[in-house]
Structures are given as structure tokens and as C-alpha cells.
Write a protein that holds these residues in place. Structure first.
Motif, PDB file in Angstrom:
ATOM      1  N   VAL A 118       0.841  -1.202   0.000  1.00 19.79           N
ATOM      2  CA  VAL A 118       0.000   0.000   0.000  1.00 19.79           C
ATOM      3  C   VAL A 118       0.875   1.250   0.000  1.00 19.79           C
ATOM      4  N   ALA A 119       1.863   1.281   0.887  1.00 19.25           N
ATOM      5  CA  ALA A 119       2.735   2.456   0.969  1.00 19.25           C
ATOM      6  C   ALA A 119       3.495   2.668  -0.327  1.00 19.25           C
ATOM      7  N   GLY A 120       4.016   1.583  -0.902  1.00 23.80           N
ATOM      8  CA  GLY A 120       4.735   1.704  -2.159  1.00 23.80           C
ATOM      9  C   GLY A 120       3.848   2.135  -3.308  1.00 23.80           C
ATOM     10  N   ALA A 121       2.601   1.625  -3.340  1.00 28.16           N
ATOM     11  CA  ALA A 121       1.677   1.985  -4.411  1.00 28.16           C
ATOM     12  C   ALA A 121       1.245   3.442  -4.314  1.00 28.16           C
ATOM     13  N   VAL A 122       1.023   3.937  -3.096  1.00 31.30           N
ATOM     14  CA  VAL A 122       0.675   5.351  -2.934  1.00 31.30           C
ATOM     15  C   VAL A 122       1.781   6.236  -3.493  1.00 31.30           C
ATOM     16  N   ALA A 123       3.029   5.835  -3.278  1.00 32.60           N
ATOM     17  CA  ALA A 123       4.154   6.642  -3.738  1.00 32.60           C
ATOM     18  C   ALA A 123       4.405   6.517  -5.231  1.00 32.60           C
ATOM     19  N   GLU A 124       4.120   5.340  -5.815  1.00 32.38           N
ATOM     20  CA  GLU A 124       4.578   5.075  -7.180  1.00 32.38           C
ATOM     21  C   GLU A 124       3.476   4.836  -8.198  1.00 32.38           C
ATOM     22  N   ALA A 125       2.275   4.479  -7.772  1.00 37.25           N
ATOM     23  CA  ALA A 125       1.187   4.217  -8.717  1.00 37.25           C
ATOM     24  C   ALA A 125       0.263   5.427  -8.753  1.00 37.25           C
ATOM     25  N   GLY A 126      -0.942   5.239  -9.288  1.00 36.70           N
ATOM     26  CA  GLY A 126      -1.923   6.322  -9.287  1.00 36.70           C
ATOM     27  C   GLY A 126      -2.713   6.286  -7.990  1.00 36.70           C
ATOM     28  N   PRO A 127      -3.918   6.878  -7.973  1.00 39.54           N
ATOM     29  CA  PRO A 127      -4.747   6.845  -6.766  1.00 39.54           C
ATOM     30  C   PRO A 127      -4.994   5.408  -6.307  1.00 39.54           C
ATOM     31  N   VAL A 128      -4.838   5.174  -5.006  1.00 36.98           N
ATOM     32  CA  VAL A 128      -4.914   3.816  -4.455  1.00 36.98           C
ATOM     33  C   VAL A 128      -6.147   3.677  -3.575  1.00 36.98           C
ATOM     34  N   THR A 129      -6.922   2.645  -3.834  1.00 36.36           N
ATOM     35  CA  THR A 129      -8.018   2.252  -2.955  1.00 36.36           C
ATOM     36  C   THR A 129      -7.623   0.965  -2.254  1.00 36.36           C
ATOM     37  N   ALA A 130      -7.599   0.986  -0.941  1.00 36.67           N
ATOM     38  CA  ALA A 130      -7.264  -0.200  -0.160  1.00 36.67           C
ATOM     39  C   ALA A 130      -8.545  -0.965   0.155  1.00 36.67           C
ATOM     40  N   VAL A 131      -8.518  -2.288  -0.055  1.00 42.69           N
ATOM     41  CA  VAL A 131      -9.688  -3.118   0.199  1.00 42.69           C
ATOM     42  C   VAL A 131      -9.293  -4.276   1.100  1.00 42.69           C
ATOM     43  N   VAL A 132      -9.939  -4.342   2.260  1.00 41.74           N
ATOM     44  CA  VAL A 132      -9.723  -5.450   3.184  1.00 41.74           C
ATOM     45  C   VAL A 132     -10.913  -6.393   3.082  1.00 41.74           C
ATOM     46  N   VAL A 133     -10.638  -7.652   2.779  1.00 37.78           N
ATOM     47  CA  VAL A 133     -11.689  -8.668   2.760  1.00 37.78           C
ATOM     48  C   VAL A 133     -11.720  -9.329   4.131  1.00 37.78           C
ATOM     49  N   ASP A 134     -12.823  -9.152   4.837  1.00 42.03           N
ATOM     50  CA  ASP A 134     -12.990  -9.719   6.173  1.00 42.03           C
ATOM     51  C   ASP A 134     -13.647 -11.087   6.036  1.00 42.03           C
ATOM     52  N   HIS A 135     -12.838 -12.141   6.203  1.00 43.81           N
ATOM     53  CA  HIS A 135     -13.354 -13.501   6.061  1.00 43.81           C
ATOM     54  C   HIS A 135     -14.209 -13.926   7.245  1.00 43.81           C
ATOM     55  N   ARG A 136     -14.120 -13.184   8.341  1.00 42.62           N
ATOM     56  CA  ARG A 136     -14.911 -13.456   9.545  1.00 42.62           C
ATOM     57  C   ARG A 136     -14.689 -14.884  10.071  1.00 42.62           C
ATOM     58  N   LEU A 137     -13.439 -15.328   9.981  1.00 45.15           N
ATOM     59  CA  LEU A 137     -13.087 -16.659  10.474  1.00 45.15           C
ATOM     60  C   LEU A 137     -12.507 -16.618  11.878  1.00 45.15           C
ATOM     61  N   GLN A 138     -12.243 -15.412  12.380  1.00 43.85           N
ATOM     62  CA  GLN A 138     -11.652 -15.255  13.704  1.00 43.85           C
ATOM     63  C   GLN A 138     -12.379 -14.149  14.457  1.00 43.85           C
ATOM     64  N   ASP A 139     -12.458 -14.291  15.767  1.00 44.27           N
ATOM     65  CA  ASP A 139     -13.051 -13.239  16.593  1.00 44.27           C
ATOM     66  C   ASP A 139     -12.240 -11.951  16.441  1.00 44.27           C
ATOM     67  N   GLY A 140     -12.936 -10.840  16.314  1.00 46.17           N
ATOM     68  CA  GLY A 140     -12.265  -9.548  16.207  1.00 46.17           C
ATOM     69  C   GLY A 140     -11.745  -9.215  14.830  1.00 46.17           C
ATOM     70  N   SER A 141     -12.115 -10.001  13.819  1.00 48.49           N
ATOM     71  CA  SER A 141     -11.599  -9.739  12.475  1.00 48.49           C
ATOM     72  C   SER A 141     -12.075  -8.401  11.931  1.00 48.49           C
ATOM     73  N   ASP A 142     -13.254  -7.944  12.358  1.00 48.64           N
ATOM     74  CA  ASP A 142     -13.746  -6.657  11.885  1.00 48.64           C
ATOM     75  C   ASP A 142     -12.872  -5.517  12.407  1.00 48.64           C
ATOM     76  N   ALA A 143     -12.411  -5.636  13.655  1.00 48.18           N
ATOM     77  CA  ALA A 143     -11.532  -4.601  14.216  1.00 48.18           C
ATOM     78  C   ALA A 143     -10.183  -4.600  13.506  1.00 48.18           C
ATOM     79  N   VAL A 144      -9.661  -5.791  13.196  1.00 45.69           N
ATOM     80  CA  VAL A 144      -8.403  -5.894  12.448  1.00 45.69           C
ATOM     81  C   VAL A 144      -8.545  -5.220  11.094  1.00 45.69           C
TER      82      VAL A 144
END
Length: 355
Positions: free
Chosen positions: A53-79
Motif C-alpha cells: 500500500v505504501a509503495g503503491a501510494v508513492a509510485e502508482a496512481g490513486p490507491v483504494t485499499a480493500v480489506v476482505v474480512d473472512h470473519r473466520l476469527q473473533d475480532g476480524s472486523d476490528a483488524v
């Protein structure tokens, strides 16, 4: 539906050794794809994806970060939310958390991968999706492919670009992404699954590769990644010749055979058939690649080396044996590659007939 987490901006990055390595890798990937453009980065919260993410912000165009929450562990939404917050702090223009349902087909690991890729595909909106696989991941993939013994294709590893998936960090060691995150003061999430010896890949990472490095004197991960790259180059040439063979095998079908191949209902042959005579005179490596490509065109994937070897027997060593089951066509039928009237064809065979 994704959960929008907001927008933010950020200044430049410190010029530490690890930061420069990651930035250079992303810069070279971006240049090879034609220059700066908007991208999506698949973010887990681990060191590899945060560094990407950090490298793409510096070197690519506009960056959208996407976290896929598999919900396989407690607290995954907070992570997930913490990872997106850090991505926005690095300068991403947007961040999403995508909760998904993970099935059980093929095991939890495979099902999670399917759900993750589908979720990323659903929001990319024509943009490439960058993934944080490193040289270490590549080495693990090659070793696992070698253990399966499925031929050269299985040890070609991951490619830096296969639409829409990009992997700019395949030449970067995992230790460098960890160091970069430390240099940036980022909080890295250590997925418990990455230390669970119940997963074969984890044992390869924590036991097999370190042992190989020790016994062989180092440089094993780099050598495996280098071998994968060479095999991909060789494979591209073989695929080109296999495509020519496939065209020839189609064009050389006799008229009577072509008309016989026309489908007329369930259980009949698929309209695409291949000339046995043309296939039989080709080198085995090209023949098997042509057959694989032919079946892939018809939606048949997941072929094992045993399938291709058995089909090859139909071409070169036919003794009247029956067809080769290659896929499930549903509850009532299965798909079978058979030799008929001097051609290879695919039939939907009743499961009752097969018993």
C-alpha cells in the motif's frame, strides 16, 4: 456490500533501504504496465500488504485499499478497520472493508481464497488489483507445486501480471516488507493462520525452507523464484506452439467427423473435436498443452497430470479403452473425453451408465 471508511492524505516516505526496495519494485511494475493509473490494493493488515500500500501510494496512481474480512476469527472486523485506517494514513484515496461468507468446498484455505478474489473482483471497477505476494511466497508456491508433481506448469509459480491481478513484490523478500513497516511505524497484524502447522504452506515456510537454506548454504528462495521465472518464459513459447497445434487439429477434421460432432442433446458430443492424427504426430509436451487449452475453452478446469496422461493414452496408445472422466457435469452426468472416429471429443455421460 463494502463498508466505507473514509479518505485521507499523506506526505512522503523516509528513504530507508527497505522503503527504497519496495518503491523500486512497485515503480518497475507500474512502468511495465504503461505508467501511473488508479489501482486497488488487497490489504490484509500484514506486513506485505501494508508495505505494498505504501509503495503503491508513492509510485502508482490513486490507491483504494480493500480489506476482505473472512470473519473466520473473533475480532476480524476490528483488524480490518485498523488496517484500512493505516492505509488511509499512508495516503490512499479510499478504503473499504468487505465482509464475506467463506464456504467449505476444498477446505477452509481454498474457500477463503475463492471468496477473497471474488470480493476484490466485485469492487475493482476496471482497475488492476495489486496483491502483496513476495519472493518468499513465490518460493513456497514452487516447492508446493514440485511436491504435487504436476509438470512444469505447476512450478512456474505466480506471475507479476495476469489480468486483473498484479504482484509487484515478487522480487522482494518478506523481511524487507517487515522492515519497511517498522521504518514507517505501522502496526502489523500477524494472522494466527500463518503460524498454524495444520496448513502445509505454513510448514513449508517455517520448517522446509529454513532447512533447505541451512543444508544448501543459502540462496534457496531466490533460486526457486528464479527457476519459476525461467519456466514461465519457456512455458510462454510452448503455449504459442500448442495454440498452433490446436488450430491445426481442429482444421484437419474430416467433414464426416465434423458433422458427427454436432450436438443433439444431453449425452451427445461437444461440438469441438480434435484430430487424433494431428495430435499423435506432435511432441507430447505440445500435445498435452493443446488438450489442456481445448478443455479449458469448454469450461473444464482443475485438470490433474493423471487426466492429461490418460487422455494422451487415448491418442498415442489406444487399445480400445474407455473415455477419461475430467469433470462433474452435474448430479446426473459427468464429462468424459473419449476417442471416436479418429477424433477426441467430450461427452456428457450419465452417471448411471458409468456405474
Amino acid at each position: 456490500m463494502g463498508i466505507a471508511v473514509g479518505m485521507s492524505g499523506s506526505g512522503g516516505l523516509p528513504e530507508t533501504a527497505a522503503v527504497l526496495v519496495v518503491r523500486r519494485a512497485v515503480r518497475e511494475w507500474v512502468a511495465a504496465r504503461g505508467g501511473r493509473a488508479p489501482v486497488v490494493v488487497g490489504l490484509s493488515g500484514g506486513a506485505d500488504s501494508l508495505a505494498l500500500v505504501a509503495g503503491a501510494v508513492a509510485e502508482a496512481g490513486p490507491v483504494t485499499a480493500v480489506v476482505v474480512d473472512h470473519r473466520l476469527q473473533d475480532g476480524s472486523d476490528a483488524v480490518a478497520r485498523r488496517a484500512v485506517a493505516q492505509a488511509l494514513g499512508l495516503g490512499c484515496v479510499d478504503g473499504l472493508v468487505l465482509p464475506v461468507e467463506v464456504g467449505r468446498a476444498g477446505g477452509v484455505e481454498a474457500a477463503a481464497r475463492v471468496a477473497r478474489y471474488a470480493a476484490l473482483e466485485s469492487v475493482r471497477d476496471g482497475r488492476p488489483v495489486l496483491l502483496g505476494h513476495t519472493l518468499d511466497d513465490q518460493a513456497e508456491t514452487v516447492l508446493l507445486g514440485l511436491a504435487r508433481g504436476s509438470g512444469g506448469r505447476s512450478i512456474q509459480g505466480m506471475t507479476a501480471w495476469k489480468t486483473p491481478w498484479g504482484r509487484p513484490l515478487l522480487g522482494v523478500r518478506r523481511a524487507q516488507t517487515v522492515r519497511m513497516c517498522a521504518d514507517l511505524g505501522l502496526t502489523v497484524w500477524d494472522d494466527p493462520h500463518n503460524s498454524d502447522p495444520g496448513y502445509t504452506r505454513v510448514r513449508v515456510r517455517n520448517e522446509v525452507l529454513p532447512l533447505l537454506e541451512d543444508v544448501l548454504g543459502g540462496g534457496v528462495a531466490e533460486a526457486l523464484a528464479r527457476t519459476a521465472g525461467q519456466l514461465r518464459e519457456d512455458g510462454a513459447v510452448l503455449d504459442m506452439y500448442a495454440a498452433e497445434l490446436l488450430r491445426a487439429a481442429r482444421s484437419e477434421r474430416p467433414e464426416a467427423q465434423q458433422s458427427a460432432a454436432a450436438p443433439s442433446g444431453t449425452g451427445d458430443t461437444c461440438p469441438s473435436t480434435l484430430s487424433i492424427e494431428i495430435l499423435a504426430t506432435a511432441p507430447p509436451a505440445l500435445r498435452r498443452r493443446a488438450v489442456r487449452a481445448w478443455l479449458t475453452e469448454q469450461g473444464i478446469s482443475g485438470l490433474m497430470n493423471a487426466h492429461l496422461q490418460a487422455i494422451d493414452e487415448l491418442v498415442r496408445n489406444w487399445r480400445g479403452q474407455g473415455g477419461v472422466a475430467v469433470a462433474g457435469g452435474g448430479r446426473a452426468h459427468r464429462l468424459v473425453v473419449a476417442r471416436e472416429h479418429g477424433t477426441l471429443t467430450v461427452r456428457a455421460q450419465s452417471r448411471l451408465d458409468a456405474t
